[in-house]
Design a protein around this motif. Structure first.
Motif: not given
Ligand SMILES: Nc1ncnc2c1ncn2[C@@H]1O[C@H](COP(=O)(O)OP(=O)(O)O)[C@@H](O)[C@H]1O
Ligand SMILES: [Mg+2]
Lengths: 108, 272
Positions: B13-24, B120-123, B140-143, B174-180
């Motif tokens: 994600s670049g930025k911390g705290g956006v939800g990488k580990t939770t997604l992994t 293999v998911l890499i956090d 090889q690929e990325a989210i 993946v777009l996280n923490r969406v508030r409709p």
């Protein structure tokens, strides 16, 4: 300006923050991606206006030169409303028109 | 290069705290439940916590560090999830690993994991420095995960540039923490805003969801027990799309409609 922007303005309301966010992001990403610093960009803008003003009289208030990004491609977009063509510039001598009194002074 | 057949997917994600580990964690469990042999590799050596989110923190004996130094076999370091045996965690070692770890080390680990896992998911750690470069070497690929906020989107853009230059492909969003509601009121960047700006295909949308916090408290990812909360559904759908299933994306406009959006729609109606 969309109607909504217009009404926001009329009511003294701030534009929706998502629009502000989008515009700020587009600008900052254009810079991030192009690696052009604002100073260079300003210089380029000035020189472009200078060149164009040799040929046509442009509305400097309304005109702008900007970087626009879409699909990870950045484009330089110049939007320069033309007031009128410079009457004295002949097609053949256009490039040489700089030395004439009207050539370089769009503000005058 | 890594073993064929296995998918090595970086979650960054670049930025911390956006939800990488939770997604992994959630994606790992979801894939495992769908029958995919999945390894999750904690590449965030500085601030490891994938073990915590998976509830595996008390079962760690060895880590990637001992595997690399040859003082244990991969099997000894892998922590298998009790409830979901298709999932195993390779824990991050001591933060001091960062002093000597090289991209080639990560590639070695990935290759080893490729022999027994389908995915293999890499956090990935936050940032774009050495930690990122090490992690990306194994992928090889990325989210790319981001939130609809200017700073997160800007950092995501930087990371996408780097992923491109490393030849990582495909890259999905993946777009996280969406508030409709906020989106409907145009007080949050819309889904289209973010996908247009980043120019990536959208793999999924995850709602802002309190249950995410509840599940981290327990160390039980939302996808573990078939929970029906919005985020749980989103993580499961992301897993299915990742496997090539065509699952329609949720429409945040249907999830919550604000007054301002209704007004906006009315006002832009053409009169003639
Ligand atoms: N969809 C969500 N809804 C609510 N909270 C979330 C959501 N996704 C992440 N969080 C919270 O955000 C924080 C950061 O998440 P984490 O996965 O640790 O980020 P990262 O690994 O990118 O640093 C955690 O407290 C987590 O519970
Ligand atoms: Mg993390």
């Amino acid at each position: 300006m969309t109607l909504r922007d217009f009404i926001d303005k009329l009511l003294g309301r701030q534009p929706a923050s998502a629009n502000v966010a989008r515009e700020r992001l587009q600008l900052v990403l254009a810079h991030d991606r192009s690696d052009l610093n604002p100073e260079l960009l300003e210089q380029m803008r000035r020189e472009i206006l200078e060149v164009v003003s040799r040929y046509v009289e442009i509305d400097l208030e309304e005109g702008d030169v900007s970087l626009e990004t879409g699909d990870r491609v950045t484009a330089l977009v110049a939007n320069l409303p033309i007031k009128r063509a410079r009457p004295l510039v002949e097609p053949g001598s256009a490039a040489g028109g700089v030395s004439r009194s009207h050539g370089l002074n769009p503000g005058a | 290069m890594t073993a064929p057949g296995t998918r090595y997917i970086l979650i960054c994600s670049g930025k911390g705290g956006v939800g990488k580990t939770t997604l992994t964690a959630n994606l790992g469990i979801a894939l495992a439940r769908q029958g995919v042999r999945t390894a999750v590799l904690d590449a965030d050596f500085g601030l490891r916590n994938l073990d915590l989110l998976l509830g595996l923190e008390n079962r760690i004996v060895f880590t990637a560090q001992e595997v690399l130094s040859g003082s244990c076999r991969l099997e000894q370091a892998l922590v298998k999830h009790k409830q979901e045996p298709n999932l195993a965690l390779l824990p991050a070692g001591n933060p001091r690993m960062l002093e000597w770890l090289q991209p080639e080390d990560m590639q070695r680990i990935a290759t080893m994991l490729g022999e027994q896992f389908d995915v293999v998911l890499i956090d990935c750690p936050a940032g774009i420095e050495d930690g990122f470069k090490n992690a990306v070497a194994a992928a090889q690929e990325a989210i790319v995960i981001t939130t609809p906020e200017v700073s997160a989107v800007r950092d995501a853009d930087r990371v996408i540039g780097l992923l491109n230059s490393h030849g990582v492909k495909p890259i999905q969003l993946v777009l996280n923490r969406v508030r409709p509601k906020m989106m409907a009121n145009q007080e949050m960047l819309s889904v289209a805003d973010v996908t247009d700006i980043l120019a990536l295909p959208l793999l999924g949308l995850v709602m802002e969801d309190e249950q995410v916090i509840v599940s981290t408290n327990r160390g039980e990812p939302l996808t573990l027990n078939g929970a029906k909360s919005p985020a749980a559904l989103a993580y499961n759908n992301i897993a299915r799309r990742l496997r090539g299933e065509d699952v329609p994306l949720m429409d945040p406009a249907k999830a919550g409609r604000g007054l301002r959006a209704k007004l906006g729609r009315l006002m832009t109606t053409k009169i003639f």
